[in-house]
Design an enzyme around this catalytic site. Structure first.
Site, PDB file in Angstrom:
ATOM      1  N   GLU A 139       0.829  -1.210   0.000  1.00 17.35           N
ATOM      2  CA  GLU A 139       0.000   0.000   0.000  1.00 17.35           C
ATOM      3  C   GLU A 139       0.863   1.260   0.000  1.00 17.35           C
ATOM      4  O   GLU A 139       1.786   1.398   0.817  1.00 17.35           O
ATOM      5  CB  GLU A 139      -0.898   0.028   1.236  1.00 17.35           C
ATOM      6  N   LYS A 163      -8.700   4.457  -2.338  1.00 13.15           N
ATOM      7  CA  LYS A 163      -9.140   3.915  -1.047  1.00 13.15           C
ATOM      8  C   LYS A 163     -10.400   4.617  -0.565  1.00 13.15           C
ATOM      9  O   LYS A 163     -10.452   5.849  -0.476  1.00 13.15           O
ATOM     10  CB  LYS A 163      -8.015   4.063  -0.022  1.00 13.15           C
ATOM     11  N   CYS A 172      -5.475  -2.126   2.386  1.00 18.79           N
ATOM     12  CA  CYS A 172      -5.373  -2.127   3.841  1.00 18.79           C
ATOM     13  C   CYS A 172      -6.701  -2.422   4.536  1.00 18.79           C
ATOM     14  O   CYS A 172      -7.319  -3.451   4.273  1.00 18.79           O
ATOM     15  CB  CYS A 172      -4.776  -0.793   4.281  1.00 18.79           C
TER      16      CYS A 172
END
Length: 319
Positions: free
Chosen positions: A47, A138, A172
């Site tokens: 990430e 994200k 994540c």
């Protein structure tokens, strides 16, 4: 070339040259070339690897209002973020094409479609022909990440064909969100990519859980980073960052779980570099016999999920 039902993967457990886009791209290129020389057909990076995770936020009182340290670190981070439209990933795309290798790469993106100054933690998929097929921003930055990253949208909740596999990915803690996971499963995902900044604390449980829930392979890839050695000396306010820095900020923890929910490769906290394994697609069919979350073990007449995959824009011009 491996058999049609086999896919050789490389987990790139490397550190960025933190806050240095160009130097980190060189490390990424080296990892890709090495993976290709070992016949890997997919390589995955952690990430936000390009140009690094915002470690300074927890080390320099990142929530303090209007401080010189935080603002200048953020500006440095933004200058080194990735502008896809400008061609910052072009060299990586060329390598993907030249070596016939697919890539999942975690980046910090400063997209022009949102003005070119706000940052997004994005997961980019580049196919074996060197074409960027999706950029997933994200959905919800976690805790102090919100001080430097903006929330994304559903545009990148997409899967892609790769040999016999259907591959998709999340960033994540998105991997802990049930509905985005369900959106990926419903598109036929059977190889799930989970990218992390770097910790076996995160990967040791959720990797196996997603594999068992989805009856898919799950690849978790994290970085390794020692703050004292991997922050370049040119980093603004470096001494302030190092005052409270742990010896190791990211210990890796990259791993692979099979469709039965058991580890194929347990979390690795020692390797610096590429980790390799070959996946057998037949194992997906074996485990879907008794449970398939979007197939025979679903009830769409009772529960359904609606996903908005429109890229979000502040302005729509009717020219």
């Amino acid at each position: 070339m491996s058999q049609p039902n086999h896919l050789k993967v490389a987990l790139a457990q490397i550190a960025p040259v933190w806050g240095d886009r160009d130097a980190t791209i060189e490390k990424i290129k080296t990892a890709i070339i090495e993976a290709a020389s070992n016949d890997a057909e997919l390589i995955v990076f952690g990430e936000g690897l390009l140009p690094g995770y915002p470690y300074w936020l927890s080390l320099t009182d990142g929530a303090a209002w209007d401080t010189k340290v935080v603002k200048e670190l953020h500006a440095h981070y933004t200058r080194n973020a990735v502008d896809i439209e400008r061609g910052d990933l072009q060299e990586i795309c060329v390598l993907a094409q030249n070596y016939n290798i697919a890539i999942y790469l975690g980046i910090i993106e400063k997209p022009m479609d949102r003005g070119g100054a706000s940052l997004y933690c994005s997961l980019v998929y580049i196919d074996q022909e060197g074409v960027i097929q999706s950029v997933h921003r994200k959905l919800q930055p976690t805790y102090d990440e919100r001080l430097t990253w903006a929330p994304g949208d559903g545009h990148g909740l997409r899967v892609h064909p790769l040999k016999q596999f259907t591959v998709g990915g999340l960033n994540c803690w998105e991997n802990w969100m049930p509905l985005p996971r369900a959106a990926m499963y419903a598109q036929g995902e059977n190889l799930h990519i989970a990218v992390w900044p770097g910790s076996d604390y995160n990967t040791k449980d959720i990797t196996r859980f997603i594999a068992r829930e989805s009856r898919s392979y799950v690849i978790s890839v994290s970085s390794r980073m020692a703050i004292a050695t991997d922050f370049p000396k040119e980093t603004p306010h470096l001494q302030e960052v190092l005052k409270r820095a742990p010896e190791v900020s990211s210990n890796g923890g990259s791993c692979i779980a099979g469709p039965d929910g058991e580890f194929i490769l347990p979390p690795d906290i020692t390797t610096e570099g590429n980790i390799y394994h070959t996946l057998d697609f037949n194992k997906v069919y074996e485990e879907r016999q008794n449970f398939d979350p979007s197939g025979h073990y679903s009830r769409p007449d009772v529960t359904q999920l609606t996903v908005n995959r429109e890229r979000q824009w502040v302005v729509k011009f009717n020219d």
